[in-house]
Write an enzyme that holds these catalytic residues in place. Structure first.
Site, short mmCIF file in Angstrom:
data_model
loop_
_atom_site.label_atom_id
_atom_site.label_comp_id
_atom_site.label_asym_id
_atom_site.label_seq_id
_atom_site.Cartn_x
_atom_site.Cartn_y
_atom_site.Cartn_z
N GLU A 8 -5.48 -4.24 10.67
CA GLU A 8 -4.42 -3.25 10.84
C GLU A 8 -4.69 -2.43 12.10
OE1 GLU A 8 -2.42 -2.36 6.78
OE2 GLU A 8 -4.09 -1.01 7.02
N SER A 68 3.30 -1.69 10.43
CA SER A 68 4.74 -1.84 10.67
C SER A 68 5.23 -3.26 10.46
CB SER A 68 5.12 -1.33 12.07
OG SER A 68 4.78 0.04 12.20
N ASN A 117 0.88 -1.17 0.00
CA ASN A 117 0.00 0.00 0.00
C ASN A 117 0.91 1.21 0.00
OD1 ASN A 117 -1.76 2.08 0.50
ND2 ASN A 117 -2.16 1.51 2.64
N LYS A 152 0.25 4.31 -0.39
CA LYS A 152 -0.31 5.56 0.14
C LYS A 152 0.00 6.71 -0.82
CE LYS A 152 0.08 3.52 4.68
NZ LYS A 152 0.07 3.70 6.11
N GLY A 204 2.60 2.64 10.66
CA GLY A 204 3.60 3.68 10.47
C GLY A 204 4.33 4.10 11.73
N HIS A 239 -9.44 1.82 4.68
CA HIS A 239 -8.17 2.01 5.39
C HIS A 239 -8.39 3.02 6.52
CE1 HIS A 239 -4.08 3.08 6.36
NE2 HIS A 239 -3.71 1.96 5.78
N GLU A 289 -6.73 5.40 7.48
CA GLU A 289 -6.47 6.80 7.11
C GLU A 289 -7.66 7.40 6.37
OE1 GLU A 289 -2.69 5.94 5.27
OE2 GLU A 289 -1.89 5.46 7.25
#
Ligand code: PGA
Length: 254
Positions: free
Chosen positions: A168, A213, A9, A11, A174, A96, A98
């Protein structure tokens, strides 16, 4: 036996030059990974470039989101039918954290995106996972179940016969704080048990990826867990040696 998936991914990262370098490398790596499904979900602007470079290889590609509409007056949106029919995408990530966080996507909106992706021939990759506060409060499975239930309510349990789930934990994305294999396995097992209350066949067949991560160091032990079927990889998918090592870890568990 579920075929492992390693999906990048990207991003909002990359340039035409890095896309060219990485896709050429990953196409070769994917061709050597017979028993692993390897894919890259790229920023929309680069999907056409990815298609040109990856066509003919075993590497698949997809989008990082898609809209619920296929065409019309929806300025700035990303059509699932264009992704499938014009750019030959296999996958579309939906939900996701985000997107849920920065764009206020509710469980219902994510479910509608899942449905639109699937109705247009894309394989939805449904991202789920809890915040740090929810983890601390012991609410991990409640959050994951609610995120999945919204999709079941709209699409039915059989929709997961042709979809992927990515667990996730938001606190791991991250941050360098990978969930331990035990924490991840427990959650994946709980997700599968929840699905089993609707259909044992679906629960058994659906691939559940870990993301957050996940890197060259942590992937081998994560992927060796019974209910972890590969990874959704952010930062490490932008580094050729790291993503390649993660694919190797999946091969070892295929
Ligand atoms: P990360 O991102 O691997 O950089 O933590 C994973 C993701 O957000 O899909």
């Amino acid at each position: 036996m579920r075929t492992p998936v390693v999906m990048g991914n990207w991003k909002l990262n990359g340039t035409k030059a890095t896309v060219a370098d990485l896709i050429k490398t990953f196409a070769g790596v994917a061709n050597d990974a017979a028993n692993v499904d390897v894919a890259i979900c790229a920023p929309a602007l680069y999907i056409g470039q990815v298609e040109s470079l990856a066509t003919g290889s075993k590497l698949k590609w997809g989008s990082e989101d898609c809209d619920v509409h296929t065409t019309g007056a929806f300025t700035g949106e990303l059509s699932p039918s264009m992704l499938k029919n014009e750019f030959n995408c296999t996958y579309a990530i939906v939900g996701h954290s985000e997107r849920r966080g920065y764009h206020a996507e509710t469980n219902e909106v994510v479910a509608a995106k899942f449905k639109a992706a699937q109705d247009n021939g894309l394989v939805p990759v449904l991202c789920i996972g809890e915040s740090e506060a929810e983890f601390d409060a012991g609410k991990t499975l409640d959050v994951c179940k609610a995120e999945i239930k919204a999709v079941i309510d709209l699409c039915g349990i059989d929709a997961f016969k042709n979809a992927i789930i990515a667990y996730e934990p938001i606190w791991a994305i991250g941050t360098g704080k990978t969930a331990t294999p035990e924490i991840a396995q427990n959650t994946h097992k709980g997700i599968r048990e929840f699905l089993k209350t609707f259909s044992a066949e679906v629960a058994d067949g659906v691939r559940i990826l870990y993301g957050g991560s996940c890197n060259a160091k942590t992937a081998p032990e994560l992927f060796s867990q019974a209910d972890i079927d590969g990874g959704l990889i952010g930062g490490a998918s932008l580094k050729a040696p790291d993503f390649t090592a993660i694919i190797e870890a999946a091969k070892a568990n295929a």
